[in-house]
Enzyme design. Structure first.
Site, PDB file in Angstrom:
ATOM      1  N   GLN A  67       0.981  -1.256  -0.038  1.00 41.82           N
ATOM      2  CA  GLN A  67       0.053  -0.050   0.049  1.00 41.82           C
ATOM      3  C   GLN A  67       0.748   1.309  -0.117  1.00 41.82           C
ATOM      4  O   GLN A  67       0.983   2.065  -0.913  1.00 41.82           O
ATOM      5  CB  GLN A  67      -1.018  -0.095   1.302  1.00 41.82           C
ATOM      6  CG  GLN A  67      -1.891  -1.066   1.194  1.00 41.82           C
ATOM      7  CD  GLN A  67      -2.906  -1.273   2.346  1.00 41.82           C
ATOM      8  OE1 GLN A  67      -2.707  -0.847   3.184  1.00 41.82           O
ATOM      9  NE2 GLN A  67      -3.660  -2.081   2.367  1.00 41.82           N
ATOM     10  N   ASP A  68       1.698   1.660   1.210  1.00 37.09           N
ATOM     11  CA  ASP A  68       2.463   2.517   1.161  1.00 37.09           C
ATOM     12  C   ASP A  68       3.716   2.102   2.093  1.00 37.09           C
ATOM     13  O   ASP A  68       3.857   1.163   2.641  1.00 37.09           O
ATOM     14  CB  ASP A  68       2.202   3.945   1.662  1.00 37.09           C
ATOM     15  CG  ASP A  68       0.998   3.590   2.748  1.00 37.09           C
ATOM     16  OD1 ASP A  68       1.046   2.818   3.179  1.00 37.09           O
ATOM     17  OD2 ASP A  68       0.504   4.810   3.174  1.00 37.09           O
ATOM     18  N   PRO A  69       4.974   2.909   1.903  1.00 37.24           N
ATOM     19  CA  PRO A  69       5.934   2.453   2.830  1.00 37.24           C
ATOM     20  C   PRO A  69       5.695   2.460   4.210  1.00 37.24           C
ATOM     21  O   PRO A  69       4.703   3.094   4.879  1.00 37.24           O
ATOM     22  CB  PRO A  69       7.133   3.733   2.525  1.00 37.24           C
ATOM     23  CG  PRO A  69       6.393   4.344   1.230  1.00 37.24           C
ATOM     24  CD  PRO A  69       4.862   4.163   1.289  1.00 37.24           C
TER      25      PRO A  69
END
EC number: 3.2.2.27
Length: 227
Positions: A67-69
């Site tokens: 999804q995101d870091p």
């Protein structure tokens, strides 16, 4: 993230694949520099923002979508789910991935959370959003990375080469319409997060299933072993 041409930031095959969004990548670089100028940091560190695209485009056989870091400082390294070798304890999602890796493949637990060997062997570890503000999950969603990573995925499917997409969670599953356009097979399960891993991630055997699908498509299997 420095203001340099795309060809100097990513592998040549990826530079061609991402050419339709080169201006958007440049705009995202401007956004990140503006964040720094305003006293706000971002993760991962600048040189790692496009790291997923530094491995050969033509050699990608498996896509694992994040999804995101990780928003925890020191965790994000530019490859979805991966962390630096010295990170301990591991993020819970990664610990669950390793639990399934051991159960699925019979390999001993990896010695650290560095997934670089997978990236080197044709596994694209790609987050939908490539940066995040420290300690602020999802803070860069909707800022402009999504068109870049969707272009990357469309370019992979356009190659008409065997591709297995491992989609963990509902967010990753929204990519199915894009993936359906090429010679791609998707493996879906709940996300390895502690909130959902027990609802179908454990026991999903994504690694052996990916290799079985690659073999059926006439492609070489991935060596999933980690040190």
């Amino acid at each position: 993230m420095t203001a340099r041409p795309l060809s100097e930031l990513v592998e040549p095959g990826w530079a061609r694949a991402l050419q339709p969004v080169a201006e958007q990548v440049a705009r995202m670089g401007q956004f990140l520099r503006a964040e720094i100028a305003a006293g706000r940091r971002y993760l991962p560190a600048g040189p790692n923002v496009l790291r997923a695209f530094t491995y050969p485009f033509d050699e990608v056989k498996v896509l694992i979508v994040g999804q995101d870091p990780y928003p925890t400082p020191g965790h994000a390294v530019g490859l979805s789910f991966s962390v630096a070798p010295d990170v301990s304890p591991l993020p819970r999602s990664l610990a669950n991935i390793f639990q399934e890796y051991t159960a699925d493949l019979g390999h001993p637990p990896p010695s650290c959370g560095d997934l670089t060997p997978w990236a080197q062997r044709g596994v694209l570890l790609l987050n939908r959003v490539l940066t995040v503000r420290p300690s602020n999950p999802a803070s860069h969603r909707g800022k402009g990375w999504e068109p870049v990573t969707e272009c990357a995925i469309r370019a992979l499917t356009a190659r008409q080469q065997p591709l297995v997409a491992i989609l963990w969670g509902r967010d990753a599953s929204t990519l199915k319409p894009i993936l359906a356009q090429g010679n791609c097979v998707a493996i879906e399960s709940p996300h390895p997060s502690p909130l959902s891993a027990s609802r179908g991630f454990f026991g999903s055997r994504p690694f052996s299933r990916a290799n079985k699908l690659l073999a059926e498509m006439g492609a070489d299997e991935i060596d999933w072993r980690l040190p």
